[in-house]
Design an enzyme around this catalytic site. Structure first.
Site, PDB file in Angstrom:
ATOM      1  N   SER A   1       1.028  -0.096  -1.638  1.00 66.23           N
ATOM      2  CA  SER A   1       2.066  -1.025  -1.176  1.00 66.23           C
ATOM      3  C   SER A   1       2.101  -2.282  -2.047  1.00 66.23           C
ATOM      4  O   SER A   1       1.100  -2.631  -2.687  1.00 66.23           O
ATOM      5  CB  SER A   1       1.807  -1.396   0.281  1.00 66.23           C
ATOM      6  OG  SER A   1       0.532  -1.987   0.379  1.00 66.23           O
TER       7      SER A   1
ATOM      8  N   CYS B   1       7.545   6.772  -2.594  1.00 66.07           N
ATOM      9  CA  CYS B   1       7.974   5.523  -3.229  1.00 66.07           C
ATOM     10  C   CYS B   1       9.311   5.716  -3.940  1.00 66.07           C
ATOM     11  O   CYS B   1       9.939   4.750  -4.340  1.00 66.07           O
ATOM     12  CB  CYS B   1       6.934   5.030  -4.206  1.00 66.07           C
ATOM     13  SG  CYS B   1       6.793   6.107  -5.629  1.00 66.07           S
TER      14      CYS B   1
HETATM   15  P1  NAD Z   1      -1.760   0.858   0.781  1.00 62.41           P
HETATM   16  O1  NAD Z   1      -1.382  -0.260  -0.110  1.00 62.41           O
HETATM   17  O2  NAD Z   1      -2.012   0.548   2.227  1.00 62.41           O
HETATM   18  O3  NAD Z   1      -3.132   1.548   0.275  1.00 62.41           O
HETATM   19  C1  NAD Z   1      -3.246   2.011  -1.056  1.00 62.41           C
HETATM   20  C2  NAD Z   1      -4.713   2.011  -1.452  1.00 62.41           C
HETATM   21  O4  NAD Z   1      -5.220   0.667  -1.410  1.00 62.41           O
HETATM   22  C3  NAD Z   1      -5.614   2.827  -0.519  1.00 62.41           C
HETATM   23  O5  NAD Z   1      -6.587   3.479  -1.294  1.00 62.41           O
HETATM   24  C4  NAD Z   1      -6.239   1.786   0.378  1.00 62.41           C
HETATM   25  O6  NAD Z   1      -7.518   2.162   0.839  1.00 62.41           O
HETATM   26  C5  NAD Z   1      -6.326   0.577  -0.517  1.00 62.41           C
HETATM   27  N1  NAD Z   1      -6.172  -0.690   0.191  1.00 62.41           N
HETATM   28  C6  NAD Z   1      -5.427  -0.928   1.302  1.00 62.41           C
HETATM   29  N2  NAD Z   1      -5.502  -2.232   1.646  1.00 62.41           N
HETATM   30  C7  NAD Z   1      -6.304  -2.824   0.731  1.00 62.41           C
HETATM   31  C8  NAD Z   1      -6.756  -4.170   0.554  1.00 62.41           C
HETATM   32  N3  NAD Z   1      -6.401  -5.162   1.379  1.00 62.41           N
HETATM   33  N4  NAD Z   1      -7.561  -4.418  -0.503  1.00 62.41           N
HETATM   34  C9  NAD Z   1      -7.931  -3.430  -1.347  1.00 62.41           C
HETATM   35  N5  NAD Z   1      -7.546  -2.155  -1.208  1.00 62.41           N
HETATM   36  C10 NAD Z   1      -6.733  -1.845  -0.186  1.00 62.41           C
HETATM   37  O7  NAD Z   1      -0.668   2.000   0.614  1.00 62.41           O
HETATM   38  P2  NAD Z   1      -0.491   3.333   1.455  1.00 62.41           P
HETATM   39  O8  NAD Z   1       0.009   2.981   2.822  1.00 62.41           O
HETATM   40  O9  NAD Z   1      -1.693   4.175   1.341  1.00 62.41           O
HETATM   41  O10 NAD Z   1       0.667   4.056   0.611  1.00 62.41           O
HETATM   42  C11 NAD Z   1       2.028   3.809   0.795  1.00 62.41           C
HETATM   43  C12 NAD Z   1       2.532   2.768  -0.175  1.00 62.41           C
HETATM   44  O11 NAD Z   1       2.329   3.203  -1.509  1.00 62.41           O
HETATM   45  C13 NAD Z   1       4.042   2.540  -0.048  1.00 62.41           C
HETATM   46  O12 NAD Z   1       4.271   1.162  -0.141  1.00 62.41           O
HETATM   47  C14 NAD Z   1       4.609   3.270  -1.253  1.00 62.41           C
HETATM   48  O13 NAD Z   1       5.863   2.790  -1.693  1.00 62.41           O
HETATM   49  C15 NAD Z   1       3.546   3.040  -2.264  1.00 62.41           C
HETATM   50  N6  NAD Z   1       3.614   4.007  -3.348  1.00 62.41           N
HETATM   51  C16 NAD Z   1       4.080   3.569  -4.548  1.00 62.41           C
HETATM   52  C17 NAD Z   1       4.202   4.459  -5.605  1.00 62.41           C
HETATM   53  C18 NAD Z   1       4.732   3.993  -6.935  1.00 62.41           C
HETATM   54  O14 NAD Z   1       4.645   4.739  -7.899  1.00 62.41           O
HETATM   55  N7  NAD Z   1       5.295   2.804  -7.036  1.00 62.41           N
HETATM   56  C19 NAD Z   1       3.830   5.795  -5.434  1.00 62.41           C
HETATM   57  C20 NAD Z   1       3.337   6.210  -4.190  1.00 62.41           C
HETATM   58  C21 NAD Z   1       3.229   5.285  -3.153  1.00 62.41           C
END
Ligand code: NAD
Length: 507
Positions: free
Chosen positions: A234, A289
């Site tokens: 995210s 995404c």
């Molecule tokens: P997320 O940001 O909650 O988590 C992603 C990763 O970060 C996970 O491994 C999680 O454990 C870790 N994480 C979460 N909070 C954290 C923090 N405070 N500090 C450090 N690490 C942390 O995302 P999600 O809910 O797993 O996935 C969905 C999101 O990913 C959506 O926003 C989507 O748009 C995005 N996404 C983007 C792409 C792209 O190419 N731009 C591709 C796939 C998904």
């Protein structure tokens, strides 16, 4: 309704130095099967001490791996390719089990990951350097790509198999060691990938898997022996990771969230547009995404588009996906996420938009189900337009013409993908040239680039400069070394006579 048999709960392991070990922590998270709502595994939320041991193992292994011939590193990827092909169906079923997307979507995910391995197989050609003979008199210059060291990949829940594959095949063939920190919601595919990488012959310690949340990630970002961080997730977390890791001196590529616009012109093939928009908005339950989350209906396209979308989406079969074919849309990742996404329908109504298809009617059962939703008459000051919902909600903004549609994009903070549906070459070109996003589709619902092209998110959809995939990823996972060689003409020529000083007279 029959109740699913109780699942056996397993503990997820950590891969360090070629061995699977237990999580050394008292903090664990549950992993669910979203189709049944049952817990299927427990994942350790690793401590900084365990992370430190994993990084040390990776750093120890990297030197020899970086010196392994590039052709041998490529051969490991050829073997991995065969193993993924061998296990294609089982890998697909595992994705569906822990994520909930349909089997067809999981198979497509494995295929996209496989293409990254195929790209990485070309490393001997991709990693070639440059030379320039006679850059000065009797002096040749060469630039050679070296590994950067220990690379870290932090991945999201929505592509448990593909997003790790976006990263580690390229990092490994460039001679780096890699530590994968998958989403704690979907760690099982990552563990299976670790097993396959080991089977393919990657030396112990070159590929590692740790699990956890912020504490684990922070330990990786701040560790003195990690050099590069690839993140997908995210936008708020992407930005925080970019800031923390660059502050700690690492190179970072951090892909964030999105709000992708699908423009439908009055001259579009409406049937094609409706099917493409529905597939884009509701594929993987809208948890992509590159999902089209905003339809921009131009002029007279609006009424037939909205009624076509509602008819089509209402006919989709929504249900559990684990072991089931012929389902159009599966569950979302967690029950709380269903509530969060459905909450946007209330918010949209309060803001003055019209909820014309309410997917809450399709919820029910033990799985985390929510059907397709359509919200009409959305304006750019509303939360449903501004915020990433990440679920099966398609907002419809009505625009008077192409310029007004382009203006909608200009207001958007994100910048992943956008598509136009039209028969007009002029409109398509105007859109391609001017829409405020990095990945463009023309009569294509999900314009996600394949492995050989970079995944070029713009604005707050990406933090960094070198993107994932394609030759940008080779640049990200390598650093260049430039060597100048002076070739003496005869034994009497002095090395103390720098060519640069004498360059004017000699060259
Ligand atoms: P997320 O940001 O909650 O988590 C992603 C990763 O970060 C996970 O491994 C999680 O454990 C870790 N994480 C979460 N909070 C954290 C923090 N405070 N500090 C450090 N690490 C942390 O995302 P999600 O809910 O797993 O996935 C969905 C999101 O990913 C959506 O926003 C989507 O748009 C995005 N996404 C983007 C792409 C792209 O190419 N731009 C591709 C796939 C998904």
């Amino acid at each position: 309704m029959t109740t699913a048999p109780t699942e056996q709960i397993t503990d997820v392991s950590v891969l360090r130095a070629g061995r699977w070990e237990d999580g050394q922590t008292d903090r664990w998270a549950d992993v669910f099967n979203p189709s049944t709502g049952q817990v299927i595994a427990r994942v350790p939320l690793c401590t900084p001490a365990q992370v430190d041991a994993v990084v040390a193992a990776a750093a120890r292994a990297q030197t020899a791996w970086g010196n392994t011939s590039v052709v041998e590193r490529a051969r490991v990827m050829f073997r991995l390719r065969q193993l993924v092909e061998r296990d294609f169906e089982a890998l697909s079923r595992l994705i569906t089990r822990e994520h909930g997307k349909t089997l067809a979507e999981s198979r497509a995910e494995v295929q996209r990951g496989l293409e990254m391995v195929e790209f990485a197989c070309g490393i001997p050609s991709l990693i070639m350097g440059q030379t320039l003979a006679n850059i000065a008199t009797d002096v040749d210059a060469e630039a050679v790509k070296h590994p950067v060291g220990v690379c870290v990949g932090i991945t999201p829940y929505n592509f448990p198999h593909m997003v790790p594959m976006w990263m580690f095949p390229v990092a490994l063939v460039c001679g780096n060691a890699f530590i994968l920190k998958p989403s704690e919601k979907v760690p099982l595919s990552a563990v299976r990938l670790g097993e396959l990488v080991m089977e393919a012959g990657v030396p112990d310690g070159v590929f590692n898997v740790v699990h956890g949340d912020k504490a684990c990630v922070d330990a990786l970002l701040n560790h003195p022996q990690t050099s590069a961080v690839s993140f997908v997730g995210s936008t708020p977390v992407a930005q925080a990771i970019f800031e923390t890791a660059t502050g700690a001196g690492k190179r970072v590529q951090a892909a964030g969230g999105a709000k992708n616009h699908l423009i439908v012109m009055p001259d579009a093939d409406l049937d094609l547009a409706v099917k493409a928009l529905a597939a884009s908005a509701y594929g993987c339950g809208g948890q992509r995404c590159m999902a089209g989350s905003v339809a921009v209906a131009v002029g007279s396209a609006a009424d037939p588009l909205v009624s076509g979308l509602c008819d089509h989406a209402a006919g989709m079969k929504v249900g559990p996906t684990d072991g089931a074919e012929n389902v159009d849309m599966g569950p979302l990742i967690r029950r709380e996420h269903v509530h969060r996404v459905a909450g946007y329908l209330d918010v949209a109504g309060e803001d003055g938009a019209a909820v014309v298809l309410d997917g809450r009617q399709s919820s029910g059962g033990d799985g985390f189900l929510l059907g397709p939703c359509v919200v009409d008459r959305v304006e750019t000051n509303m939360r449903v337009w501004r915020e990433e919902i990440f679920g099966p909600v398609l907002s419809v903004v009505r625009a008077s013409g192409l310029d007004a549609a382009l203006a909608v994009g200009e207001q958007c903070d994100y910048g992943n993908g956008a598509s136009i549906f039209t028969r007009s070459g002029h409109a398509a070109r105007q859109f391609k040239q001017n829409f405020n996003a990095g990945m463009i589709g023309i009569n294509v619902g999900v314009p996600a680039p394949m492995a050989w092209f970079p995944f070029t998110g713009w604005n707050r959809s990406f933090f960094g400069d070198l993107h994932i995939q394609g030759t940008e990823s080779i640049a990200f996972y390598t650093r260049q070394k430039v060597t100048l060689t002076r070739w003496f003409r005869d034994a009497n020529e002095s090395a103390a006579d720098p060519v640069w000083a004498s360059g004017a007279k000699k060259s």
